[in-house]
Structures are given as C-alpha cells and as structure tokens.
Design a protein around this motif. Sequence first.
Motif, mmCIF file in Angstrom:
data_model
loop_
_atom_site.group_PDB
_atom_site.id
_atom_site.type_symbol
_atom_site.label_atom_id
_atom_site.label_comp_id
_atom_site.label_asym_id
_atom_site.label_seq_id
_atom_site.Cartn_x
_atom_site.Cartn_y
_atom_site.Cartn_z
ATOM 1 N N UNK A 97 0.837 -1.201 0.000
ATOM 2 C CA UNK A 97 0.000 0.000 0.000
ATOM 3 C C UNK A 97 0.871 1.249 0.000
ATOM 4 N N UNK A 98 1.989 1.179 0.698
ATOM 5 C CA UNK A 98 2.915 2.304 0.731
ATOM 6 C C UNK A 98 3.440 2.604 -0.669
ATOM 7 N N UNK A 99 3.758 1.558 -1.428
ATOM 8 C CA UNK A 99 4.260 1.748 -2.789
ATOM 9 C C UNK A 99 3.199 2.353 -3.701
ATOM 10 N N UNK A 100 1.946 1.964 -3.505
ATOM 11 C CA UNK A 100 0.861 2.558 -4.296
ATOM 12 C C UNK A 100 0.725 4.051 -3.996
ATOM 13 N N UNK A 101 0.887 4.402 -2.735
ATOM 14 C CA UNK A 101 0.832 5.815 -2.347
ATOM 15 C C UNK A 101 2.001 6.576 -2.966
ATOM 16 N N UNK A 102 3.178 5.941 -2.970
ATOM 17 C CA UNK A 102 4.359 6.558 -3.575
ATOM 18 C C UNK A 102 4.133 6.791 -5.072
ATOM 19 N N UNK A 103 3.569 5.796 -5.754
ATOM 20 C CA UNK A 103 3.295 5.930 -7.188
ATOM 21 C C UNK A 103 2.309 7.064 -7.457
ATOM 22 N N UNK A 104 1.277 7.148 -6.624
ATOM 23 C CA UNK A 104 0.278 8.203 -6.797
ATOM 24 C C UNK A 104 0.893 9.583 -6.565
ATOM 25 N N UNK A 105 1.706 9.689 -5.518
ATOM 26 C CA UNK A 105 2.352 10.970 -5.219
ATOM 27 C C UNK A 105 3.331 11.355 -6.323
ATOM 28 N N UNK A 106 4.085 10.363 -6.798
ATOM 29 C CA UNK A 106 5.080 10.639 -7.835
ATOM 30 C C UNK A 106 4.422 11.081 -9.137
ATOM 31 N N UNK A 107 3.263 10.510 -9.448
ATOM 32 C CA UNK A 107 2.561 10.884 -10.674
ATOM 33 C C UNK A 107 2.228 12.374 -10.680
ATOM 34 N N UNK A 108 1.990 12.923 -9.496
ATOM 35 C CA UNK A 108 1.628 14.333 -9.392
ATOM 36 C C UNK A 108 2.837 15.257 -9.452
ATOM 37 N N UNK A 109 3.999 14.753 -9.038
ATOM 38 C CA UNK A 109 5.158 15.650 -8.927
ATOM 39 C C UNK A 109 6.251 15.404 -9.959
ATOM 40 N N UNK A 110 6.158 14.309 -10.724
ATOM 41 C CA UNK A 110 7.266 13.956 -11.612
ATOM 42 C C UNK A 110 7.103 14.489 -13.029
ATOM 43 N N UNK A 111 6.032 15.235 -13.303
ATOM 44 C CA UNK A 111 5.795 15.665 -14.674
ATOM 45 C C UNK A 111 6.903 16.554 -15.213
#
Length: 220
Positions: A97-111
Amino acid sequence: MILKIYLLNLISDLDNLLIITTVVRKYGYEPKQLFFYIVVCLTVSRTIYVAMIQYLTGIPGFRVLAGMILLYIAFRFVSSIQPDSEARPVPSIPAAKMLLIVLAADMLVCMDSVLITSGISANLLSTMAGIALSLTTVLAFFEFFSEILDKISWVQIVAGGLIAHVAITGIFKDPVMKYPVSLLEKVWGFQLHEWINFIALDTAIFLILIGFMIKARNRA
C-alpha cells in the motif's frame, strides 16, 4: 544520452523526492527500507509516462503546450528551492500500500522530469536507464542531497536554464510553429531555424541571470 538524462533527472528529482520521502516517512517507513521497490516502480511508471508523452508529441500544439509548461518549471527552478521538512511518524501500513501511495504521489510531482526527459530522448531503453540511475543516486544519497540543496542552490538555477533551453527548442519543433516561423523568415529575410539554438541559449542565460538576481535579493 543516458548521461544527459541521468544528470537532468538527478537535479530535477531532488525537490520531487523531498516530497516522496516525506510521504514515505509519514507512514513510518524510511526510504532505504523500500529502496529497491521504489526505484523499480518509479522507473517503470516514469518510462511509461515518457512513452505516452512521446506519442502525444505528434499532435499539433502539444510541443508548444509542453514547452510553455517547461518554461514555467524552469522559472520555478531558478526562483525557489523547497527545503525538506520533518514528517510526524504515524503507524505503518503494508509495504504494498505504501508503494501505491508513492506511485500516486510521484505521478503528481514527476511531470517536470517526464517532460524534460521526453524532450531529450526518444529511446526508451536509454530513458529507463537514465531514470533508474538518477533515482538510485538520489535515494542512496538522499540525506546528503537534501542537506546541500539549500547550500548549493546555483545547481538548481543552472538546471532551470537547461530546462528552458529544452523548452524553446521543443516549441519550435511543433508543427503549428511552421507557419509563424515561415512568416517571420519572410519578414526578417533570414532563416530563423538557424537561430533557434541561439534563441534557446539566450533564454537559458536570461533565466539563469534572473535566478541569481533572485538569489542575491533573498540574501539581502
């Protein structure tokens, strides 16, 4: 090419991973606990984002839009640096679940990283290698990077200039720019395409100067 992707992602990821690691710590983890999984997941997801953007670049106007976004990102780079902040520990959650949260957060900031990478590489293997190396480096030396980010802010200012250079060259590659460029060439009587790199370089230098002016003003 891999080295260029690596260096630009390395610099642009410093502030992004401040956010990611803060999220990780919020749930009671340390980045080193999920080091391998974070690198693999973010490398794959970001490579997919780059591939999608490279497909979209064939759409007229997309490069102009992406270039304008990159110019904004470049200005953000030269005008401010966000320091790391301490996160309050809370009970842990499952690693998956932590990795899913990381992926979601990264999608917002990695553009910003994705747009930069898509502008300098069309080879997905090189892209994946460069992203993986930059993520590995930043996560491995995160404490060191977070400490020097404020002390050596000129690195981020120069990165902003490099991003601006990528933005300008990308804008002029867009099909919608063909007519305006042709019109300007007729009016001015010279080949504007031969001057694109100079225009991009001048923009980069101008932005770097703005960054150092802002830095000097903030110190005053």
